[in-house]
Design a protein around this motif. Structure first.
Motif, PDB file in Angstrom:
ATOM      1  N   ARG A   1      -0.411   4.376   8.050  1.00  0.00           N
ATOM      2  CA  ARG A   1      -0.463   3.585   6.834  1.00  0.00           C
ATOM      3  C   ARG A   1      -1.849   3.703   6.181  1.00  0.00           C
ATOM      4  O   ARG A   1      -2.848   3.256   6.750  1.00  0.00           O
ATOM      5  CB  ARG A   1      -0.161   2.117   7.129  1.00  0.00           C
ATOM      6  N   PRO A   2      -1.959   4.274   5.011  1.00  0.00           N
ATOM      7  CA  PRO A   2      -3.262   4.342   4.358  1.00  0.00           C
ATOM      8  C   PRO A   2      -3.648   2.992   3.768  1.00  0.00           C
ATOM      9  O   PRO A   2      -2.819   2.298   3.180  1.00  0.00           O
ATOM     10  CB  PRO A   2      -3.035   5.380   3.246  1.00  0.00           C
ATOM     11  N   PRO A   3      -4.899   2.575   3.927  1.00  0.00           N
ATOM     12  CA  PRO A   3      -5.326   1.291   3.353  1.00  0.00           C
ATOM     13  C   PRO A   3      -5.096   1.207   1.846  1.00  0.00           C
ATOM     14  O   PRO A   3      -4.869   0.113   1.318  1.00  0.00           O
ATOM     15  CB  PRO A   3      -6.819   1.247   3.694  1.00  0.00           C
ATOM     16  N   SER A   4      -5.136   2.337   1.164  1.00  0.00           N
ATOM     17  CA  SER A   4      -4.961   2.329  -0.295  1.00  0.00           C
ATOM     18  C   SER A   4      -3.566   1.887  -0.717  1.00  0.00           C
ATOM     19  O   SER A   4      -3.368   1.499  -1.873  1.00  0.00           O
ATOM     20  CB  SER A   4      -5.237   3.725  -0.861  1.00  0.00           C
ATOM     21  N   ARG A   5      -2.601   1.943   0.183  1.00  0.00           N
ATOM     22  CA  ARG A   5      -1.222   1.552  -0.139  1.00  0.00           C
ATOM     23  C   ARG A   5      -0.912   0.118   0.291  1.00  0.00           C
ATOM     24  O   ARG A   5       0.214  -0.337   0.137  1.00  0.00           O
ATOM     25  CB  ARG A   5      -0.224   2.498   0.525  1.00  0.00           C
ATOM     26  N   ARG A   6      -1.909  -0.589   0.806  1.00  0.00           N
ATOM     27  CA  ARG A   6      -1.669  -1.958   1.256  1.00  0.00           C
ATOM     28  C   ARG A   6      -1.370  -2.861   0.066  1.00  0.00           C
ATOM     29  O   ARG A   6      -2.022  -2.799  -0.970  1.00  0.00           O
ATOM     30  CB  ARG A   6      -2.879  -2.502   2.008  1.00  0.00           C
ATOM     31  N   VAL A   7      -0.351  -3.714   0.242  1.00  0.00           N
ATOM     32  CA  VAL A   7       0.051  -4.679  -0.780  1.00  0.00           C
ATOM     33  C   VAL A   7       0.314  -6.007  -0.079  1.00  0.00           C
ATOM     34  O   VAL A   7       0.834  -6.043   1.035  1.00  0.00           O
ATOM     35  CB  VAL A   7       1.327  -4.216  -1.535  1.00  0.00           C
ATOM     36  N   ALA A   8      -0.053  -7.078  -0.754  1.00  0.00           N
ATOM     37  CA  ALA A   8       0.147  -8.410  -0.181  1.00  0.00           C
ATOM     38  C   ALA A   8       1.604  -8.845  -0.333  1.00  0.00           C
ATOM     39  O   ALA A   8       2.481  -8.068  -0.658  1.00  0.00           O
ATOM     40  CB  ALA A   8      -0.787  -9.403  -0.861  1.00  0.00           C
ATOM     41  N   ASP A   9       1.840 -10.117  -0.104  1.00  0.00           N
ATOM     42  CA  ASP A   9       3.154 -10.756  -0.247  1.00  0.00           C
ATOM     43  C   ASP A   9       4.108 -10.312   0.853  1.00  0.00           C
ATOM     44  O   ASP A   9       3.762 -10.379   2.008  1.00  0.00           O
ATOM     45  CB  ASP A   9       3.723 -10.524  -1.654  1.00  0.00           C
ATOM     46  N   SER A  10       5.295  -9.832   0.496  1.00  0.00           N
ATOM     47  CA  SER A  10       6.345  -9.693   1.502  1.00  0.00           C
ATOM     48  C   SER A  10       6.029  -8.619   2.530  1.00  0.00           C
ATOM     49  O   SER A  10       5.451  -7.578   2.214  1.00  0.00           O
ATOM     50  CB  SER A  10       7.696  -9.398   0.835  1.00  0.00           C
ATOM     51  N   GLY A  11       6.442  -8.904   3.770  1.00  0.00           N
ATOM     52  CA  GLY A  11       6.304  -7.920   4.824  1.00  0.00           C
ATOM     53  C   GLY A  11       5.452  -8.379   5.978  1.00  0.00           C
ATOM     54  O   GLY A  11       4.649  -9.315   5.875  1.00  0.00           O
ATOM     55  N   LEU A  12       5.612  -7.678   7.104  1.00  0.00           N
ATOM     56  CA  LEU A  12       4.910  -8.009   8.341  1.00  0.00           C
ATOM     57  C   LEU A  12       3.816  -7.017   8.708  1.00  0.00           C
ATOM     58  O   LEU A  12       2.900  -7.364   9.460  1.00  0.00           O
ATOM     59  CB  LEU A  12       5.909  -8.087   9.502  1.00  0.00           C
ATOM     60  N   TRP A  13       3.899  -5.779   8.205  1.00  0.00           N
ATOM     61  CA  TRP A  13       2.961  -4.754   8.674  1.00  0.00           C
ATOM     62  C   TRP A  13       1.516  -5.148   8.384  1.00  0.00           C
ATOM     63  O   TRP A  13       0.605  -4.838   9.145  1.00  0.00           O
ATOM     64  CB  TRP A  13       3.293  -3.397   8.050  1.00  0.00           C
TER      65      TRP A  13
END
Length: 274
Positions: free
Chosen positions: A71-83
């Protein structure tokens, strides 16, 4: 013979725009609809197109679901999800699909789109949804003028047809359809139309109360969308219930939308068991 109950009345005008379609999956017959071709914002619902593309490539052997992806940090998004809350920086494609289906995981979705390419997912959407339903973009924390205005758009007619095809094994091929159904059965959001079925949101992969459900939802400011298939041993309905409204921060439109979606689900349940 008792008269069948009428479906809930959906206002033609007002603050909420609706697109609704329910079908018998065996015959594809429309059981109820309201503005089924109206294109609305559908938030995370179109993540299903990425799941179909992944399952289709796995079916042909082009991809191995055991492949490990970082998982690249640049693709991180908040809100839904557990990863975003997990320490693991690498997961298999199978695990990523589970996160997308079960919790609508945004970071996992972006990693999956990177692996498949957005263009491939959109090509799959064009094949599956002739009415124009699609995934426009990656999930983003902030949308600027350089990005598509919304993550996805869709209409209920596209989704009820697609889900009927998944139920009958006609979506790409039988193996692809089965895999996508298995993933969607893990969805933990039963807060919308599916709330009428009174299932355990954390465990409903086997029949309960005589029902089996798999679905995908989408939530954003002024957006609620629930698409899925609910079945008994004898009958199976696909449904798509999409709602958009201009959210001014008040609770009333949201309450109205949630109550209406549940009412549509309760009607569908009565019809399913009739």
């Amino acid at each position: 013979m008792p008269v069948a109950p009428a479906p809930p009345v959906i206002p033609d005008h007002g603050p909420v725009r609706w697109s609704i379609s329910l079908r018998d999956t065996a015959t594809c017959e429309v059981l109820h609809e309201h503005d089924p071709h109206q294109m609305l914002t559908t938030a995370s619902v179109a993540k299903v197109f990425a799941l179909v593309e992944l399952a289709a490539r796995a079916s042909t052997g082009e991809l191995d679901l055991r492949e490990v992806v970082a998982r690249p940090p640049s693709r991180r998004v908040a809100d839904s999800g557990l990863w975003q809350h997990l320490m693991a920086d690498r997961l298999t494609l199978s695990d990523i699909a589970v996160l997308v289906a079960a919790t609508s995981d945004n970071w996992a979705t972006n990693v999956l789109i990177d692996r498949l390419t957005l263009e491939a997912v959109q090509d799959q959407a064009r094949d599956l949804a002739p009415g124009g339903s699609t995934l426009h973009d990656y999930v983003r924390n902030v949308r600027t003028g350089d990005h598509p205005a919304t993550l996805s758009e869709g209409c209920a007619d596209d989704w009820s047809r697609l889900l009927s095809d998944l139920a009958q094994g006609r979506c790409v091929d039988g193996q692809t359809s089965r895999q996508v159904r298995d993933w969607l059965a893990l969805n933990t959001d039963l807060s919308m139309l599916a709330s009428a079925f009174q299932l355990d949101p954390l465990a409903h992969t086997t029949p309960d109360l005589g029902l089996l459900l798999w679905n995908k939802t989408g939530t954003d400011t002024g957006v609620r969308a629930d698409v899925g298939v609910v079945s008994t041993g004898a009958r199976s309905f696909s449904y798509a219930c999409l709602a958009n409204w201009a959210d001014d921060g008040s609770h009333e439109p949201r309450r109205t939308v949630q109550a209406t979606m549940r009412a549509v689900g309760e009607w569908a349940l009565r019809e399913l068991r009739s």
